[in-house]
Every structure is written in structure tokens, then in C-alpha cells.
Design an enzyme around this catalytic site. Sequence first.
Site, short mmCIF file in Angstrom:
data_model
loop_
_atom_site.label_atom_id
_atom_site.label_comp_id
_atom_site.label_asym_id
_atom_site.label_seq_id
_atom_site.Cartn_x
_atom_site.Cartn_y
_atom_site.Cartn_z
N HIS A 123 0.77 -1.14 0.05
CA HIS A 123 0.14 0.17 0.19
C HIS A 123 0.67 1.27 -0.04
O HIS A 123 1.95 1.16 0.59
CB HIS A 123 -0.66 -0.14 1.45
CG HIS A 123 -2.04 0.90 1.54
ND1 HIS A 123 -1.45 2.17 1.90
CD2 HIS A 123 -3.26 0.97 1.22
CE1 HIS A 123 -2.72 2.98 1.99
NE2 HIS A 123 -3.71 2.17 1.70
N ASP A 200 3.18 -4.15 8.04
CA ASP A 200 1.90 -3.42 7.90
C ASP A 200 0.86 -4.35 8.37
O ASP A 200 0.53 -5.13 7.10
CB ASP A 200 1.91 -2.85 6.56
CG ASP A 200 0.52 -2.02 6.11
OD1 ASP A 200 -0.39 -2.02 7.00
OD2 ASP A 200 0.49 -1.34 4.96
N GLN A 203 -4.33 -4.97 7.38
CA GLN A 203 -5.23 -6.00 6.78
C GLN A 203 -5.18 -7.33 7.49
O GLN A 203 -5.62 -8.29 7.11
CB GLN A 203 -5.40 -6.00 5.30
CG GLN A 203 -5.57 -4.93 4.28
CD GLN A 203 -6.78 -4.23 4.37
OE1 GLN A 203 -7.93 -4.99 4.94
NE2 GLN A 203 -7.19 -2.94 4.30
N LYS A 226 -9.94 -0.46 10.62
CA LYS A 226 -10.06 -1.59 9.96
C LYS A 226 -10.50 -2.96 10.77
O LYS A 226 -10.85 -3.89 9.98
CB LYS A 226 -8.82 -2.00 9.29
CG LYS A 226 -8.22 -0.93 8.68
CD LYS A 226 -8.34 -0.89 7.43
CE LYS A 226 -7.48 0.17 6.57
NZ LYS A 226 -7.81 0.69 5.04
N CYS A 364 -4.68 2.42 -3.44
CA CYS A 364 -3.48 2.87 -2.93
C CYS A 364 -2.17 2.08 -3.29
O CYS A 364 -1.31 1.74 -2.58
CB CYS A 364 -3.65 3.34 -1.56
SG CYS A 364 -4.67 4.57 -1.06
#
Length: 407
Positions: A123, A200, A203, A226, A364
Site C-alpha cells: 500500500h 504493515d 489488513q 479496519k 493505494c
Amino acid sequence: TQPFDVESIRAQFPALDQQVHGKPLVYLDNAATTQKPQVVIDTIREFYERDNANIHRGVHTLSARASERFENARARIARSLNAESEREIVFVRGVTEAINLLAHSLSDDWQAGDEAILSELEHHANIVPWLMLGQRKGIVIRTIPVNDRGELELDALPGLITDKTRLIAVNHVSNALGTVNPVARIAETAQAHGIPVLVDGAQGLPHGPVDVQALGCDFYACSSHKVFGPSGVGALYARGDWLDRLPPFLGGGDMIEEVRFDGVRFAPPPSKFEAGTPNIEGAIGFGAALEWADGLDWLAIERHEAALLQRMTEGLTEIPGLRIVGQAAHKVPVVSFLIDGAHPHDIGTLLDSMGIAVRTGHHCAMPLMQCVEAPAGTARASAAFYNTLDEIDQFVAAVARVRDMLV
Ligand code: PMP
């Protein structure tokens, strides 16, 4: 094994129970943000109604209550990520701020020509801060390639590592394609070379419990919105004494021990990284969301999400001229797709008119869209565990109708 009672979960999410353009809402934009359960909404409302005050400095009762709730939320996040200590958790605005913090603080002793390894699946939040650092300090970016199934080519990793590699930064789960990345294996390789790893986790956390110690990463970043919590708050996990060793990012109140015009001493971490008044109600709402999520049957959720993914994949595959972008062996229920002769934006607009929320565009992840030969981006349906098989059937039927209208 208990079946997953999706209806009793849905009943806790007021936003799911509404009509859009006269049709029942089918919300399949969960990778962008998730809806919030009533318990999170109530927690934030009750905080405002009873405990609202600024934290940490007040001697008065409301400030003490607010401070305690804020710190309890930190402890909850530490538990949910299986951090060793709540001192390893910094509150940030979200993954974007966490990575900017690290790009600033980690690079303090990096030299021009030092290298960071990212992947083609990232991303922009895990690309642009490093590109900015490249412009400022001459840092070189290398990337783990992605294959045509949307999986990372891990065999390439050893060849990317040099004696100048300072960091490997990869996402846990791709927001654009749904690929679950082998971060524990990446961390193992990195560790053998003494290179820190940043994950990261934007998700990752929404699709199951995360254990940062089992992953073996040095840093893990996540965003509350999220994972069924409020927007504008997130957490950065930093293993062990990293936060002691790194210089602070933002300066201001609350992050200091002593301030004089001839010098400043910083507070111990995590305060050192939390300048200014934080998103207090957000942090408390984030804690409430994780506490709620920790009480769910994640084995049943895993089976339900696998069934959602299978239904989406099989249904869409039947539609002529439709290409699913990214068919990794290990995926969460996120499906990116293209239809020959139809622009993703038009697909999204028509689906909205049928009550179905999906996202369209580059997600993104512009470099990834080039790699998968989707320069105009894709349409992406991203499910959460509160979605039903029935909703997936409605979605697939709607995509078939949209295809007939556009092609
Ligand atoms: N990384 C990934 C994989 C994401 O999906 C997102 C959110 N779309 C981000 C980073 C950025 O998160 P935030 O906007 O909450 O900072």
C-alpha cells in the site's frame, strides 16, 4: 465445532441494517473501513457522557478515570497482539502515521546508499514514506517481486539482501488482492541477517488473532478503523527495547521529562512517542473493539471467511469476460476483478445503484496495479465475517447484470 452464527453478529452492527437506493445494503468495502458494533459505539458515547477529560496530567477525578481507561486500552492492544509488555505499544493515528514515525526515527543513523526492502504488493502507506526518505537521504528501495497469482516470490529475497540492507517492510495481507504474505518466513530470513522487519498489519488484524512474537517481527502497525473500531487511531508495536533506542518523532507536551531552553530530556517510552493530546476516545474505542473481537470464535470465523471467499471466487469465475486479479493460495475474502470492456469505476457505480458497496481504482497500490496489468485499477469486493453467503450471491448476480449492461 459450532457453526458460525452470522445473524447474531450482524445484529450488533446497526449500520448493516439499512437500505441504499431502496435496496438492502450489501457492504463489501471492508478493506477500506469496517462497520462498528454497538458496544464500540456505546463505549465512546459513555466516555463522552461520563469520563471526558484530558489524560495523564490532571489531578482531578475525571482525568484519572480517562487516563486509566486510555492505559487499559493500551494493555488490551498489547494482549491482543501478544506483545510482551504494554510499553511496546505506541498510540498513533493509524498505519500511515506508524510508518512515517519509523521512517523518521529508524533512519536517524542511515547513510546515503543504505537500502530498504519492500514488496511490489505494498500500500502507498508503506511506499511513500520510504520514497520521501530516499529523496531526503539517498536511501535505495528494493522490492520483492509478485508473481501472476499475486503472491510474493520469496525465493528472490536472499538475493535482495546486501550488507547495506537496513530494513524489510512488508504488509501482512494485501489490501488490493487479499494475499496473505508469509511474514514469519520473511522475518526468519531477516533475522538470520540481523535485519529488522516491519509488518504493515492494516489488513492482518481484521481477519484473525495476531501474535507478534510468533511472527518474529520487530514492528507491527495496525489501524483501529479496519478492525471494527473508530477512525483516527491505531497502534505501533515495537519489540523489546526498540523504543528506548529510537529518537522521538513528533515533539511537544507529554513526551518530555524536562524542558529548558538549553536542552530537553524525553519521557521514557511509549510516552516519548506520544506528543500532544492523543485521540483518547478513539484509543478507548479501539480497546473496546479488540476486547469484543477477542471474545469471538475465530476458528468458526476462519471457516466462514473461507466459505465467503470460495463463493465469491466461484461465482465470479462463471461470468464471461471477467478476470480475477490475484489468485493466491492463501487469501482473505478480498476479490479484485476486471471485466473486459468495462471501466472499474462504472462497475462500482452501477453496483452502488443496486445497494452494493465495493471499491474501485488503484487501492493505494499503483505500483502493484502496474505489475498485475491493471493500470486503471480494479473493482474490489472485500468481505468481513459479518457478510453472509446470501449477500455474496446477490453481489455475484449483480456483477453479472452489470456486465450485461456495460458490455
Ligand atoms: N496499509 C494497508 C495494507 C492498508 O490497507 C491501509 C488502509 N487502506 C493502510 C496501510 C493505511 O491505513 P490508514 O489509512 O488507517 O493509516
